[in-house]
Design an enzyme around this catalytic site. Structure first.
Site, PDB file in Angstrom:
ATOM      1  N   HIS A   1       5.965  11.372  -5.143  1.00 34.04           N
ATOM      2  CA  HIS A   1       6.881  11.194  -3.996  1.00 34.04           C
ATOM      3  C   HIS A   1       8.328  11.145  -4.462  1.00 34.04           C
ATOM      4  O   HIS A   1       8.638  10.714  -5.583  1.00 34.04           O
ATOM      5  CB  HIS A   1       6.523   9.936  -3.201  1.00 34.04           C
ATOM      6  CG  HIS A   1       6.701   8.631  -3.918  1.00 34.04           C
ATOM      7  ND1 HIS A   1       7.870   7.906  -3.863  1.00 34.04           N
ATOM      8  CD2 HIS A   1       5.856   7.911  -4.697  1.00 34.04           C
ATOM      9  CE1 HIS A   1       7.722   6.785  -4.564  1.00 34.04           C
ATOM     10  NE2 HIS A   1       6.515   6.767  -5.089  1.00 34.04           N
TER      11      HIS A   1
ATOM     12  N   ASP B   1      10.836   9.809  -2.208  1.00 30.69           N
ATOM     13  CA  ASP B   1      11.557   8.711  -1.580  1.00 30.69           C
ATOM     14  C   ASP B   1      11.598   7.525  -2.533  1.00 30.69           C
ATOM     15  O   ASP B   1      10.752   7.387  -3.424  1.00 30.69           O
ATOM     16  CB  ASP B   1      10.920   8.324  -0.252  1.00 30.69           C
ATOM     17  CG  ASP B   1       9.468   7.877  -0.396  1.00 30.69           C
ATOM     18  OD1 ASP B   1       8.680   8.656  -0.954  1.00 30.69           O
ATOM     19  OD2 ASP B   1       9.132   6.759   0.048  1.00 30.69           O
TER      20      ASP B   1
ATOM     21  N   ASP C   1       9.833   5.130 -10.504  1.00 32.53           N
ATOM     22  CA  ASP C   1       9.051   5.131  -9.256  1.00 32.53           C
ATOM     23  C   ASP C   1       9.765   5.971  -8.200  1.00 32.53           C
ATOM     24  O   ASP C   1      10.589   5.467  -7.468  1.00 32.53           O
ATOM     25  CB  ASP C   1       8.881   3.694  -8.775  1.00 32.53           C
ATOM     26  CG  ASP C   1       8.035   3.578  -7.520  1.00 32.53           C
ATOM     27  OD1 ASP C   1       7.301   4.525  -7.206  1.00 32.53           O
ATOM     28  OD2 ASP C   1       8.113   2.537  -6.847  1.00 32.53           O
TER      29      ASP C   1
ATOM     30  N   GLU D   1       6.434   7.502   0.960  1.00 35.28           N
ATOM     31  CA  GLU D   1       5.403   6.724   0.285  1.00 35.28           C
ATOM     32  C   GLU D   1       5.712   5.236   0.314  1.00 35.28           C
ATOM     33  O   GLU D   1       4.808   4.409   0.397  1.00 35.28           O
ATOM     34  CB  GLU D   1       5.255   7.200  -1.173  1.00 35.28           C
ATOM     35  CG  GLU D   1       4.029   6.682  -1.896  1.00 35.28           C
ATOM     36  CD  GLU D   1       4.252   5.352  -2.603  1.00 35.28           C
ATOM     37  OE1 GLU D   1       3.255   4.763  -3.061  1.00 35.28           O
ATOM     38  OE2 GLU D   1       5.414   4.893  -2.687  1.00 35.28           O
ATOM     39  N   GLU D   2       6.994   4.897   0.260  1.00 34.56           N
ATOM     40  CA  GLU D   2       7.374   3.497   0.099  1.00 34.56           C
ATOM     41  C   GLU D   2       7.265   2.676   1.385  1.00 34.56           C
ATOM     42  O   GLU D   2       7.249   1.457   1.326  1.00 34.56           O
ATOM     43  CB  GLU D   2       8.814   3.401  -0.433  1.00 34.56           C
ATOM     44  CG  GLU D   2       9.018   4.001  -1.827  1.00 34.56           C
ATOM     45  CD  GLU D   2       8.338   3.196  -2.930  1.00 34.56           C
ATOM     46  OE1 GLU D   2       7.689   2.181  -2.617  1.00 34.56           O
ATOM     47  OE2 GLU D   2       8.452   3.584  -4.097  1.00 34.56           O
TER      48      GLU D   2
ATOM     49  N   ASP E   1       1.972   7.653 -10.534  1.00 40.23           N
ATOM     50  CA  ASP E   1       2.818   6.704  -9.813  1.00 40.23           C
ATOM     51  C   ASP E   1       2.385   5.262 -10.025  1.00 40.23           C
ATOM     52  O   ASP E   1       2.393   4.468  -9.095  1.00 40.23           O
ATOM     53  CB  ASP E   1       2.788   7.052  -8.310  1.00 40.23           C
ATOM     54  CG  ASP E   1       3.798   6.254  -7.500  1.00 40.23           C
ATOM     55  OD1 ASP E   1       4.788   5.767  -8.073  1.00 40.23           O
ATOM     56  OD2 ASP E   1       3.581   6.099  -6.293  1.00 40.23           O
TER      57      ASP E   1
ATOM     58  N   HIS F   1      11.295  -1.062  -8.080  1.00 38.19           N
ATOM     59  CA  HIS F   1      11.778  -1.806  -6.915  1.00 38.19           C
ATOM     60  C   HIS F   1      12.813  -2.861  -7.294  1.00 38.19           C
ATOM     61  O   HIS F   1      13.174  -3.683  -6.446  1.00 38.19           O
ATOM     62  CB  HIS F   1      10.625  -2.467  -6.149  1.00 38.19           C
ATOM     63  CG  HIS F   1       9.660  -1.503  -5.530  1.00 38.19           C
ATOM     64  ND1 HIS F   1       8.826  -1.844  -4.490  1.00 38.19           N
ATOM     65  CD2 HIS F   1       9.392  -0.206  -5.800  1.00 38.19           C
ATOM     66  CE1 HIS F   1       8.093  -0.808  -4.148  1.00 38.19           C
ATOM     67  NE2 HIS F   1       8.415   0.205  -4.939  1.00 38.19           N
TER      68      HIS F   1
END
Length: 469
Positions: free
Chosen positions: A89, A91, A120, A154-155, A178, A442
């Protein structure tokens, strides 16, 4: 048969790999519903990053398809052959002001590549892309087609993959780059649980005007803010002492009769909330010591007594531990309280096999009913745990490749995170965080070691070829 020197092949393309990676990292691809349109359903940034990824594939001679700027894929091999899936992904989660570099201007310092998405999932996805690119450029014979699917949501919602599943067939076997090595073959279910607080009559010495905390549902909130009236002069000294005792920072500022409190915690990925310090629950636990109006007192009591430092749902009646997949986790990650409006806290609940959505909703409702708190499970989400046996040929092959290139013993592992790997009937997450490395997914100053991106590309190339040749 000639043994392929995968390390040599990756090294020969290293400069190109990082040039392409820098391009996608430079795109701010945070989901942006404020600027969402029919053309860009989750905002222009995430779509732009996905389109850049597809343009690199077109440049390199792959077949590509864009599905309405929500999801796209590249493909290599016989179009009619069985598909091997790779799922990444473009995003990324939101950023805050705690970064020491610009999160969207990638920079390499001390062997680490800093940027939002470095680990990520843009860095691992680019490593996997170059693995496929090498297989293509070497003209190696393959019996399956490779389909690399790239999402944009995805997030926070997976609308991209829901759209893909409406239009295309999902490969039955494959992996998502991932997560972490050696392999993730078990993933907990993930749901959002809204807890809606009532507006009650009754005054107190203080009134809570607003309370806000949280950037994303899958992220333990790094900061929290509250505005109150009627605060005593001692609140500043009290807050300073509270922060010091708990290893936190923050401040109190005054604006007329209003006091504004700002608390800085430690934001982390919600799959393991024990690693962070939840700013929202810490601030609520401080304010719970004062005599507030009835609505605020009810809100602060529940948050401080049932959510604060309660990582596994122990006080919410939902604690459960699976012998392989681990514990339920229940961090409260989104807070939105207004004296005259909505009063809501949303928990990111992750659970293993052995419990279910209905049980969790029923138990939480029972516990919170005395406070007139309404419990609602958010629609969608990954409502079922995913587990692929360690005896599955896919798992065995991937662990064998990992062991060959690292010299370390591979083993099965389950996580609280949710990856696209669960969408595949025979699917796992495979890399790219190596054992012993700090996870900064994150978090501010997200990074990935340059050498780890290269090593991941080597492992991916060998693994993918073994599985499609």
């Amino acid at each position: 048969m000639v043994e392929i020197d995968w390390a040599k092949e990756v090294e020969a393309r290293k400069d190109d790999l990082f040039k392409d990676l820098f391009e996608v990292l430079s795109i701010n691809s945070v989901k942006d519903m404020a600027h969402a349109t029919e053309e860009f359903p989750v905002g222009p940034g995430a779509a732009k990053a996905m389109l850049k990824f597809l343009s690199l594939a077109e440049r390199d001679g792959f077949r590509t398809k864009n599905l309405d700027n929500l999801v796209g894929y590249l493909e290599y091999g016989d179009a009619d052959a069985e598909a091997f899936g790779l799922l990444g992904h473009m995003d990324v989660v939101p950023v805050d002001d705690k970064w020491h570099t610009d999160p969207f201007i990638p920079v390499i310092k001390d062997g680490k590549l800093y940027a939002r998405g470095a680990s990520d999932d843009k860095g691992p996805s680019m490593a996997a892309y170059y693995a496929v690119k090498i297989i293509k450029e070497l003209g190696l014979p393959i019996s399956k087609k490779i389909r690399f699917i790239v999402g944009t949501d995805e997030e926070s919602g997976w609308s991209c993959m829901n759209h893909y599943l409406e239009l295309e067939e999902m490969p039955k076997i494959g992996f998502s780059p991932d997560a972490e090595f050696p392999i993730i073959n078990g993933e907990k279910a993930i749901i959002g649980v809204h807890t809606l607080f009532p507006t009650l009559k009754g005054v107190g010495d203080l009134k809570l005007e607003s309370f806000k905390s949280g950037l994303a549902l899958n992220m333990v909130p790094p900061t929290a803010d509250a505005i109150l009236t009627g605060a005593p002069a001692s609140i500043e000294a009290d807050f300073t002492l509270f922060l010091s005792k708990n290893g936190l920072t923050g401040q109190v500022t005054f604006d007329g009769d209003k006091a504004k409190l700002h608390l800085v915690g430690v934001g982390v990925h919600a799959m393991d909330p024990t690693l962070g310090k939840n700013s929202g629950t810490f601030l609520a636990s401080f304010l719970n010591n004062y005599n507030f109006d009835a609505s605020a007192a009810n809100f602060l009591k529940v948050v401080s007594e049932y959510y604060h430092l309660v990582h596994h749902g122990e006080k919410l009646g939902v604690a459960f531990e699976h012998p392989v997949m681990g514990n339920v986790t229940t961090p409260a990650n989104l807070f939105n309280y207004s004296a005259e409006g909505e009063k809501k806290v949303t928990l990111n609940v992750r659970f293993p096999a052995g419990t279910d959505v209905e049980t969790i909703e029923k138990q939480m409702s029972k516990v919170l009913n005395p406070f007139d708190v309404k419990v609602e499970v958010e629609p969608g989400g990954n409502r079922e745990p995913h587990y692929l046996s360690g005896e599955d040929p896919l798992v065995k092959t991937l662990l064998d490749v990992y062991e060959k290139h690292t010299g370390l013993k591979g083993f099965e592992e389950s996580i609280g995170g949710g990856t696209y790997g669960r969408l595949l009937e025979h699917g796992v997450a495979f890399g790219a965080l190596f054992q012993g490395r700090e996870s900064t997914m994150h978090q501010p100053d997200e990074y990935m070691f340059v050498e780890d991106i290269i090593k991941a590309a080597i492992i991916y190339a060998d693994a993918i070829y073994r599985l499609v040749k």
